[in-house]
Design an enzyme around this catalytic site. Structure first.
Site, PDB file in Angstrom:
ATOM      1  N   GLY A 170       0.813  -1.226   0.000  1.00 11.88           N
ATOM      2  CA  GLY A 170       0.000   0.000   0.000  1.00 11.88           C
ATOM      3  C   GLY A 170       0.841   1.268   0.000  1.00 11.88           C
ATOM      4  N   GLY A 404       2.541  15.156 -37.521  1.00 10.38           N
ATOM      5  CA  GLY A 404       1.723  15.117 -36.304  1.00 10.38           C
ATOM      6  C   GLY A 404       2.441  15.776 -35.139  1.00 10.38           C
ATOM      7  N   ALA A 405       3.766  15.637 -35.144  1.00 13.50           N
ATOM      8  CA  ALA A 405       4.530  16.212 -34.042  1.00 13.50           C
ATOM      9  C   ALA A 405       4.444  17.743 -34.063  1.00 13.50           C
ATOM     10  CB  ALA A 405       5.973  15.744 -34.113  1.00 13.50           C
TER      11      ALA A 405
HETATM   12  C1  HXC Z   1       3.930  -5.125  10.401  1.00 15.07           C
HETATM   13  C2  HXC Z   1       6.077  -5.009   9.678  1.00 15.07           C
HETATM   14  C3  HXC Z   1       5.640  -4.868   8.344  1.00 15.07           C
HETATM   15  C4  HXC Z   1       4.231  -4.846   8.095  1.00 15.07           C
HETATM   16  C5  HXC Z   1       7.782  -4.839   8.358  1.00 15.07           C
HETATM   17  N1  HXC Z   1       7.396  -5.006   9.633  1.00 15.07           N
HETATM   18  N2  HXC Z   1       6.715  -4.768   7.538  1.00 15.07           N
HETATM   19  N3  HXC Z   1       5.228  -5.138  10.692  1.00 15.07           N
HETATM   20  N4  HXC Z   1       3.421  -4.975   9.147  1.00 15.07           N
HETATM   21  N5  HXC Z   1       3.739  -4.697   6.862  1.00 15.07           N
HETATM   22  C6  HXC Z   1       8.261  -5.130  10.808  1.00 15.07           C
HETATM   23  C7  HXC Z   1       8.997  -6.468  10.872  1.00 15.07           C
HETATM   24  O1  HXC Z   1       8.190  -7.436  11.462  1.00 15.07           O
HETATM   25  C8  HXC Z   1      10.196  -6.098  11.743  1.00 15.07           C
HETATM   26  O2  HXC Z   1       9.760  -6.078  13.074  1.00 15.07           O
HETATM   27  C9  HXC Z   1      10.495  -4.656  11.342  1.00 15.07           C
HETATM   28  O3  HXC Z   1       9.281  -4.165  10.726  1.00 15.07           O
HETATM   29  C10 HXC Z   1      11.606  -4.529  10.336  1.00 15.07           C
HETATM   30  O4  HXC Z   1      11.334  -5.405   9.254  1.00 15.07           O
HETATM   31  P1  HXC Z   1      12.437  -6.407   8.673  1.00 15.07           P
HETATM   32  O5  HXC Z   1      11.731  -7.366   7.801  1.00 15.07           O
HETATM   33  O6  HXC Z   1      13.257  -6.947   9.799  1.00 15.07           O
HETATM   34  O7  HXC Z   1      13.318  -5.379   7.841  1.00 15.07           O
HETATM   35  P2  HXC Z   1      13.970  -5.568   6.420  1.00 15.07           P
HETATM   36  O8  HXC Z   1      14.712  -6.859   6.363  1.00 15.07           O
HETATM   37  O9  HXC Z   1      14.727  -4.294   6.186  1.00 15.07           O
HETATM   38  O10 HXC Z   1      12.762  -5.664   5.383  1.00 15.07           O
HETATM   39  C11 HXC Z   1      11.878  -4.581   5.208  1.00 15.07           C
HETATM   40  C12 HXC Z   1      10.692  -5.018   4.327  1.00 15.07           C
HETATM   41  C13 HXC Z   1      10.061  -6.306   4.899  1.00 15.07           C
HETATM   42  C14 HXC Z   1      11.184  -5.287   2.903  1.00 15.07           C
HETATM   43  C15 HXC Z   1       9.726  -3.851   4.283  1.00 15.07           C
HETATM   44  O11 HXC Z   1       9.822  -6.087   6.279  1.00 15.07           O
HETATM   45  C16 HXC Z   1       8.796  -6.680   4.216  1.00 15.07           C
HETATM   46  O12 HXC Z   1       8.826  -7.298   3.144  1.00 15.07           O
HETATM   47  N6  HXC Z   1       7.671  -6.318   4.827  1.00 15.07           N
HETATM   48  C17 HXC Z   1       6.373  -6.615   4.260  1.00 15.07           C
HETATM   49  C18 HXC Z   1       6.157  -5.819   3.028  1.00 15.07           C
HETATM   50  C19 HXC Z   1       4.799  -6.076   2.398  1.00 15.07           C
HETATM   51  O13 HXC Z   1       4.588  -7.100   1.745  1.00 15.07           O
HETATM   52  N7  HXC Z   1       3.859  -5.183   2.667  1.00 15.07           N
HETATM   53  C20 HXC Z   1       2.574  -5.294   2.075  1.00 15.07           C
HETATM   54  C21 HXC Z   1       1.581  -5.267   3.142  1.00 15.07           C
HETATM   55  S1  HXC Z   1       0.021  -5.426   2.334  1.00 15.07           S
HETATM   56  P3  HXC Z   1      10.688  -6.538  14.305  1.00 15.07           P
HETATM   57  O14 HXC Z   1       9.765  -6.505  15.483  1.00 15.07           O
HETATM   58  O15 HXC Z   1      11.215  -7.862  13.973  1.00 15.07           O
HETATM   59  O16 HXC Z   1      11.770  -5.459  14.367  1.00 15.07           O
HETATM   60  C22 HXC Z   1      -0.368  -3.917   1.818  1.00 15.07           C
HETATM   61  C23 HXC Z   1      -1.704  -3.905   1.109  1.00 15.07           C
HETATM   62  C24 HXC Z   1      -2.130  -2.582   0.653  1.00 15.07           C
HETATM   63  O17 HXC Z   1       0.265  -2.936   1.980  1.00 15.07           O
HETATM   64  C25 HXC Z   1      -2.328  -2.608  -0.814  1.00 15.07           C
HETATM   65  C26 HXC Z   1      -2.991  -1.353  -1.293  1.00 15.07           C
HETATM   66  C27 HXC Z   1      -2.951  -1.212  -2.757  1.00 15.07           C
END
Ligand code: HXC
Length: 514
Positions: A170, A404-405
């Protein structure tokens, strides 16, 4: 004040204590500044007022992961940037990965609502894992609320997004709805679905960088407009961009008096276009010689390089520049360059920024790829954008203006206010080679020496047809000018068009080609 004051101080202390050494280290080790450091850098010293610093997270628990923090992972507020008011929010990756929960979203929408009410820009500093998983649908709804406000604010106040870490799920769509996207090199990435999902679904091995890093988005996808080496430089970039923009769609962009004379005759412009019509040159050299002190702030510099767009000033007036780039693909128009320029023109028109077009375009790029990918639909975007724009629109035809351009690049027929042509201008339905091949097919087929005849006919066509004087006599060009006078002429014209007022037919909105 006694006890009540002590309580107030205790709360302030609690806020400061959130940030211990480890907190800074974590983010600095990732090559990034913290959310607060970014805010401090963005706003004028001491001017930032923080809103809702103490609101607690909404709570909720999934798989033993709870949500708790005060401030809920985003710093939001307002202050002055270069002395002008603006709103901003900055996501804190150290708090649940900058993920967006209900409270986090409510802080952002509060800032968006206040900015819209007061007519001030919104700057989003994004560093987020997307929708907060443990808060479920409430976080999805949070995004929906932000997106709605992005759309309502579009064309009303400038909206700028900076991606300064991950922008996943999102987190990408709010930036996509705003006016400009900045990214940092090596530390930021944007994607709707991350590398893990891509691997699972498509069996493709990609890294965050190759999937959605700054290079990809500023050169290939065109999603982002600016790339900077690090957080500090990116923030300087945002500040520079803001100097060109009005605070809202009712204001005019800033007028910045200049000591670059408005009557500067620039003789070097006479030799900038090569004699040989097939020889390229860099149109940026033309732009820099015309504008105030050579300062040009280019937008989407590394994407669709066959067209150059950006902000500048002439005689103090802020302008948007659109210029064909003969150095790349001979300056021809293709899908990407049409969309790039159309979007830029739409922005300028929304915010009362006059558009100056420097034209040297041999035509639309021919080919199956372009046709099949929709050059008709996409070229129409540029045509629509120029035609709909009601800001002052000035064209300078430097050299080629074919087919056209010619029409699309702000011709008088679609509403261009004024067209200058340099003596080197070639204005015709098509270029000499194509025209002679069609018009003189028979003669060439029967000629003893077709190569020599073609050369002769092309020279004749260039002399008699592909010049600025026919268009000048018909009024399609307003003035053929000495290139050295370009700055002087544009300065005068900008003054005379300053109060231009045009209204479009009443409608809910047009049906722009998409
Ligand atoms: C809750 C989250 C989170 C999330 C990360 N964290 N993303 N917590 N919800 N979406 C938390 C992790 O649990 C972790 O907590 C801390 O943030 C750091 O994340 P890491 O994974 O350790 O960091 P990193 O290795 O740098 O990776 C970052 C990241 C990865 C690439 C952003 O965290 C990731 O892939 N997150 C999910 C991304 C994703 O798929 N989001 C989509 C959500 S759905 P701790 O406690 O361990 O420190 C969405 C739908 C909306 O957004 C669509 C609308 C069009």
């Amino acid at each position: 004040m006694g006890v009540s004051y002590d309580k107030f101080l205790a709360r302030q202390k609690q806020l400061a204590e959130q940030y211990d050494e480890k907190y800074y280290e974590k983010q600095h080790n990732r090559g990034k500044l913290t959310a607060r450091e970014r805010i401090i850098m963005l706003f004028d010293e001491g001017s930032f007022e923080e809103i809702d610093a103490f609101v607690p997270s909404a709570g909720g628990s999934t798989f033993g992961k709870t949500t708790s923090s005060f401030g809920d992972g985003v710093i939001a507020g307002f202050g002055t940037i270069n002395g002008r008011q603006a709103y901003a929010y900055s996501q804190d990756f150290n708090v649940m990965g900058g993920s967006l929960g209900a409270v986090h979203a409510a802080k952002i929408t509060k800032v968006q609502d206040m900015a819209l009410k007061t007519g001030l820009p919104v700057i989003a500093l994004i560093d987020s894992g997307g929708a907060r998983i443990q808060e479920g649908v409430a976080s999805l709804n949070g995004y929906a609320n932000i997106f709605r406000r992005n759309v309502l604010a579009s064309g009303v106040v400038p909206q700028i997004s900076a991606i300064m870490g991950p922008a996943a799920g999102g987190a990408v769509y709010s930036p996509a709805l705003t006016d400009f996207i900045f990214m940092t090199e090596g530390t930021s990435y944007m994607f709707v679905t991350g590398p893990d999902v891509v691997r699972q679904v498509l069996n493709e091995d990609v890294t965050p960088e190759t999937l959605g890093g700054a290079k990809v988005h500023t050169t290939k996808s065109g999603v982002a407009n600016f790339v900077y080496s690090d957080d500090a430089n990116l923030i300087l970039g945002i500040k520079r961009l803001l100097t060109f923009l009005p605070s809202n769609n009712i204001e005019n962009p800033p007028f910045v008096p200049t000591d670059d004379p408005t009557d500067r005759i620039e003789e070097s412009l006479r030799d900038i276009v090569p004699e040989d019509p097939d020889k390229p040159y860099d149109v940026r050299d033309v732009i820099r010689l015309v504008v105030d002190k050579g300062r040009f702030f280019e937008v989407s510099e590394n994407y669709a390089e066959n067209i150059v767009v950006g902000f500048s000033r002439i005689g103090g007036y802020t302008i948007g520049v659109v210029a064909n780039q003969p150095k790349v693909m001979a300056g021809s128009l293709d899908i990407d360059s049409s969309v790039k320029a159309a979007r830029f023109i739409n922005f300028c028109d929304s915010f009362n920024i006059p558009i100056i077009t420097f034209e040297d375009v041999p035509g639309f790029l021919p080919g199956t790829d372009q046709e099949h990918e929709g050059i008709i639909r996409n070229g129409a975007k540029l045509l629509y954008a120029y035609t709909r724009a009601t800001v002052p629109k000035i064209t300078v035809i430097l050299r080629k203006s074919y087919g056209g351009a010619y029409i699309v690049m702000n011709s008088k027929g679609i509403g261009g206010d004024y067209t200058f042509a340099w003596p080197t201008a070639e204005i015709a339905v098509m270029g000499p080679d194509g025209a002679i091949a069609i018009l003189c097919r028979k003669e060439l087929a029967e000629a003893e020496d077709p190569v020599a005849l073609k050369k002769e006919l092309v020279a004749k066509y260039r002399d008699e047809v592909a010049n600025p004087y026919i268009a000048d006599e018909k009024g399609f060009v307003d003035e053929v000018i000495d290139p050295a006078m370009t700055r002087v002429k544009i300065c005068r014209l900008l003054k005379s068009l300053d109060k231009k007022s045009v209204s479009l037919p009443r409608r809910k909105h047009g049906n722009t080609p998409l």
